[in-house]
Design an enzyme around this catalytic site. Structure first.
Site, PDB file in Angstrom:
ATOM      1  CD  GLU A  15      54.956  44.642  24.312  1.00 35.56           C
ATOM      2  OE1 GLU A  15      54.022  43.934  23.895  1.00 35.56           O
ATOM      3  OE2 GLU A  15      55.711  45.291  23.575  1.00 35.56           O
TER       4      GLU A  15
HETATM    5  N1  CAA Z   1      41.064  41.919  25.074  1.00 33.25           N
HETATM    6  C1  CAA Z   1      39.881  42.587  25.070  1.00 33.25           C
HETATM    7  N2  CAA Z   1      39.335  43.112  26.166  1.00 33.25           N
HETATM    8  C2  CAA Z   1      39.990  42.963  27.322  1.00 33.25           C
HETATM    9  C3  CAA Z   1      41.225  42.277  27.415  1.00 33.25           C
HETATM   10  C4  CAA Z   1      41.758  41.758  26.216  1.00 33.25           C
HETATM   11  N3  CAA Z   1      42.918  41.101  26.199  1.00 33.25           N
HETATM   12  N4  CAA Z   1      41.642  42.296  28.685  1.00 33.25           N
HETATM   13  C5  CAA Z   1      40.703  42.946  29.390  1.00 33.25           C
HETATM   14  N5  CAA Z   1      39.720  43.348  28.559  1.00 33.25           N
HETATM   15  C6  CAA Z   1      38.483  44.048  28.926  1.00 33.25           C
HETATM   16  C7  CAA Z   1      37.660  43.150  29.845  1.00 33.25           C
HETATM   17  O1  CAA Z   1      36.843  42.269  29.121  1.00 33.25           O
HETATM   18  C8  CAA Z   1      36.878  44.158  30.631  1.00 33.25           C
HETATM   19  O2  CAA Z   1      35.768  44.587  29.870  1.00 33.25           O
HETATM   20  P1  CAA Z   1      34.280  44.476  30.469  1.00 33.25           P
HETATM   21  O3  CAA Z   1      34.267  45.458  31.618  1.00 33.25           O
HETATM   22  O4  CAA Z   1      33.397  44.894  29.325  1.00 33.25           O
HETATM   23  O5  CAA Z   1      34.084  43.075  30.914  1.00 33.25           O
HETATM   24  C9  CAA Z   1      37.819  45.349  30.748  1.00 33.25           C
HETATM   25  O6  CAA Z   1      38.768  45.192  29.695  1.00 33.25           O
HETATM   26  C10 CAA Z   1      38.541  45.365  32.064  1.00 33.25           C
HETATM   27  O7  CAA Z   1      39.215  44.134  32.185  1.00 33.25           O
HETATM   28  P2  CAA Z   1      39.691  43.532  33.566  1.00 33.25           P
HETATM   29  O8  CAA Z   1      38.586  43.656  34.589  1.00 33.25           O
HETATM   30  O9  CAA Z   1      40.231  42.171  33.316  1.00 33.25           O
HETATM   31  O10 CAA Z   1      40.845  44.549  33.943  1.00 33.25           O
HETATM   32  P3  CAA Z   1      41.835  44.541  35.128  1.00 33.25           P
HETATM   33  O11 CAA Z   1      41.867  45.921  35.662  1.00 33.25           O
HETATM   34  O12 CAA Z   1      41.543  43.410  36.066  1.00 33.25           O
HETATM   35  O13 CAA Z   1      43.272  44.332  34.421  1.00 33.25           O
HETATM   36  C11 CAA Z   1      45.114  43.157  33.441  1.00 33.25           C
HETATM   37  C12 CAA Z   1      43.586  43.323  33.581  1.00 33.25           C
HETATM   38  C13 CAA Z   1      45.234  41.921  32.592  1.00 33.25           C
HETATM   39  C14 CAA Z   1      45.803  42.945  34.763  1.00 33.25           C
HETATM   40  C15 CAA Z   1      45.682  44.420  32.723  1.00 33.25           C
HETATM   41  O14 CAA Z   1      45.667  45.537  33.581  1.00 33.25           O
HETATM   42  C16 CAA Z   1      47.077  44.178  32.187  1.00 33.25           C
HETATM   43  O15 CAA Z   1      47.233  43.551  31.150  1.00 33.25           O
HETATM   44  N6  CAA Z   1      48.091  44.695  32.873  1.00 33.25           N
HETATM   45  C17 CAA Z   1      49.457  44.650  32.355  1.00 33.25           C
HETATM   46  C18 CAA Z   1      49.736  45.905  31.594  1.00 33.25           C
HETATM   47  C19 CAA Z   1      50.884  45.747  30.687  1.00 33.25           C
HETATM   48  O16 CAA Z   1      51.087  44.712  30.054  1.00 33.25           O
HETATM   49  N7  CAA Z   1      51.641  46.808  30.556  1.00 33.25           N
HETATM   50  C20 CAA Z   1      52.725  46.828  29.646  1.00 33.25           C
HETATM   51  C21 CAA Z   1      53.028  48.228  29.320  1.00 33.25           C
HETATM   52  S1  CAA Z   1      53.400  48.487  27.669  1.00 33.25           S
HETATM   53  C22 CAA Z   1      54.982  48.043  27.495  1.00 33.25           C
HETATM   54  O17 CAA Z   1      55.619  47.463  28.292  1.00 33.25           O
HETATM   55  C23 CAA Z   1      55.406  48.361  26.135  1.00 33.25           C
HETATM   56  C24 CAA Z   1      56.793  48.598  25.943  1.00 33.25           C
HETATM   57  O18 CAA Z   1      57.204  49.740  25.912  1.00 33.25           O
HETATM   58  C25 CAA Z   1      57.693  47.488  25.611  1.00 33.25           C
END
Ligand code: CAA
Length: 370
Positions: A353
Site C-alpha cells: 500500500e
Molecule cells: N487523492 C486524489 N487524487 C490523487 C491522489 C490522491 N491521494 N494522488 C494523486 N492524485 C491525482 C493527482 O492529483 C493527479 O491528478 P491531476 O492530473 O488532475 O492533477 C493524478 O492523480 C496523478 O497524480 P500524480 O501526478 O501525483 O501521480 P504520480 O504518477 O506522480 O504517482 C504516486 C503518485 C503517489 C507515486 C502513486 O503512483 C502511488 O501512490 N504509488 C504507490 C502505489 C501503491 O501504493 N501501491 C500499492 C498497491 S495496493 C496494495 O499493496 C494492496 C494490497 O494488496 C495490500
C-alpha cells in the site's frame, strides 16, 4: 481535544479483542506454517459484524466509524497480522471504493454482501512494471458496445483466490495517462479471469497473495466503477484510507511483540530501557493512526495523516520486532518463540500500500503544495 475512545468504541474494541484471542490466536502460528487461509474466520467475522464496520446499515454495515475499523485491524493484528490485512483490504480498499464511488445499484449488489461477510473483497492495482509507479500499468480495458474487454496481468493481489469481488484498475485510454485509467468491479469466476502464481512470502503467510490474468475478460458496463478515466483517482483515494488500515496493522504487530516480551521477560532480567522505548514508539504510532482514522470519520482531509501514520507505524513495527527478537535471544530466532512471526510480518508494512519511500514522497509533495 479529546484523547479518550468513546464508550461505544471501547466496547467494540473489547468485542474484537475477545474474538481475536479466543478464535484467531489459537490457530495463528499453525495457519502461518501451513500458509493456510481460513474462510471460517472470515465467516465468523461476518456474523459478528466486523466485515462492514464503517458502512451504513442500509448497505449491510455496522454503521460505526473509521476509528472502530482501525481498532479492529489493530486487535486482530496483535494476534495474527494475516487476519488483520485480510480485513483491511476487504474494508478500506474494496469496500471503500464501492461505498465512495459505487452507484446505488452497485452498492446493493456488491457492497452489501461484502459488509454482511457473504463475500470477501480484493483490490488489484499492481503490475510487474507498475508497483510504486502505479500510473504505468499496462492492463487494458477495451470498450465495446455494452461493456469492456480486459487483458493484462496483475500481481501481488491480497485475498486473491479466496475473494469473490475484485476492484480492478485498467487503462481505457493510454494517451491520457493517469486520466485514462478506469476502475472495474470483477466477479471471481468471470470467463477470462484466471489466477496466477501464489506467492510464497516471508511473512503474513496465511494471507493469500496471487497474481491475476485477464484474458479477453468481459466486464459489463454496469461494472464500471465511477466514471471512465476516474480510476487513478479512485485507486489513490482508496489507498489514502487503506494506509490507515496498514498503520493499524503495524501498531497491532508491534503491540503483540511488546506484550510477548513483557509476558516472557517479567521474571528475568529484562532491558527496561528497551521496553520503555518500544512502548513509547507504539503509543506515538497509535496516536498518529487514530488521528488519521478520526479525520476520515469527521470528513477532514486525511491523506497526509494516513501517510504519516503508515510511515511511522511500519518503522515502529519493524524496530520493535527486531528488538523483541533480540530480547528473546536464541529462542527468539526460532518459530517456537512468539516473536519470530511478528518480526517476519512487520516487514511488509513498510512495503505494501505504498512503500515507505512512497509515503515520504506523498508527504513531501503535500508539504510543498501547502
Ligand atoms: N487523492 C486524489 N487524487 C490523487 C491522489 C490522491 N491521494 N494522488 C494523486 N492524485 C491525482 C493527482 O492529483 C493527479 O491528478 P491531476 O492530473 O488532475 O492533477 C493524478 O492523480 C496523478 O497524480 P500524480 O501526478 O501525483 O501521480 P504520480 O504518477 O506522480 O504517482 C504516486 C503518485 C503517489 C507515486 C502513486 O503512483 C502511488 O501512490 N504509488 C504507490 C502505489 C501503491 O501504493 N501501491 C500499492 C498497491 S495496493 C496494495 O499493496 C494492496 C494490497 O494488496 C495490500
Amino acid at each position: 481535544m479529546e484523547f479518550q475512545l468513546s464508550e461505544k468504541q471501547q466496547n467494540f474494541r473489547i468485542k474484537v479483542r475477545d474474538f481475536a484471542q479466543q478464535e484467531v490466536e489459537p490457530t495463528a502460528a499453525q495457519r502461518d506454517r501451513e500458509e493456510r487461509f481460513d474462510r471460517v474466520l472470515f465467516d465468523r467475522m461476518g456474523q459478528l459484524g466486523f466485515t462492514g464496520i464503517p458502512w451504513p446499515e442500509e448497505y449491510g454495515g455496522l454503521g460505526a466509524d473509521y476509528v472502530s475499523y482501525a481498532l479492529a485491524v489493530e486487535q486482530l493484528s496483535q494476534v495474527c497480522a494475516s487476519t488483520g490485512v485480510m480485513l483491511s483490504v476487504h474494508t478500506s480498499l474494496a469496500g471503500w471504493s464501492l461505498y465512495r464511488y459505487g452507484t446505488e445499484e452497485q452498492k446493493q449488489k456488491y457492497l452489501r454482501p461484502l459488509s454482511e461477510g457473504k463475500n470477501l473483497g480484493a483490490y488489484s492495482l499492481t503490475e510487474n512494471e507498475s508497483g510504486s509507479d502505479a500510473g504505468a500499468m499496462r492492463t487494458r480495458a477495451m470498450k465495446e458496445e455494452d461493456g469492456y474487454i480486459l487483458n493484462g496481468t496483475k500481481i501481488f493481489v491480497t485475498n486473491a483466490g479466496e475473494a469473490d469481488i475484485y476492484v480492478v484498475f485498467a487503462m481505457t485510454d493510454f494517451q491520457k495517462r493517469s486520466k485514462g485509467c478506469s476502475a472495474f468491479i470483477v466477479e471471481k469466476g468471470t470467463p477470462g479471469f484466471h489466477f496466477g502464481k501464489k506467492e510464497k512470502k516471508l511473512g503474513i503467510r496465511s494471507s493469500p497473495t496471487m497474481g491475476i490474468i485477464f484474458d479477453q475478460c468481459r466486464v459489463p458496463k454496469e461494472n464500471l466503477l465511477g466514471n471512465e478515466g476516474e480510476g487513478f483517482k479512485i485507486a489513490m483515494t482508496a489507498l489514502d484510507g487503506g494506509r490507515i488500515g496498514i498503520a493499524a496493522q503495524a501498531v497491532g504487530i508491534a503491540q503483540g511483540a511488546l506484550d510477548a516480551c513483557i509476558a516472557s521477560l517479567k521474571n528475568r532480567q529484562a532491558a527496561p530501557t528497551k521496553l520503555a522505548d518500544m512502548a513509547t514508539r507504539i503509543e506515538a504510532a497509535r496516536l498518529l493512526t487514530y488521528q488519521a482514522a478520526w479525520r476520515e470519520s469527521t470528513g477532514l482531509p486525511y491523506g497526509k495523516q494516513s501517510a504519516f501514520a503508515k510511515l511511522f507505524a511500519s518503522d515502529t513495527a519493524m524496530q520493535v520486532t527486531i528488538d523483541a527478537v533480540q530480547m528473546f535471544g536464541d529462542f527468539g530466532y526460532t518459530d517456537d518463540s512468539p516473536v519470530e512471526r511478528y518480526f517476519r510480518d512487520a516487514k511488509v508494512t513498510q512495503i505494501y500500500e505504498g512503500t515507505s519511500e512512497i509515503q515520504r514522497l506523498v508527504i513531501s509533495r503535500m508539504l510543498l503544495a501547502d
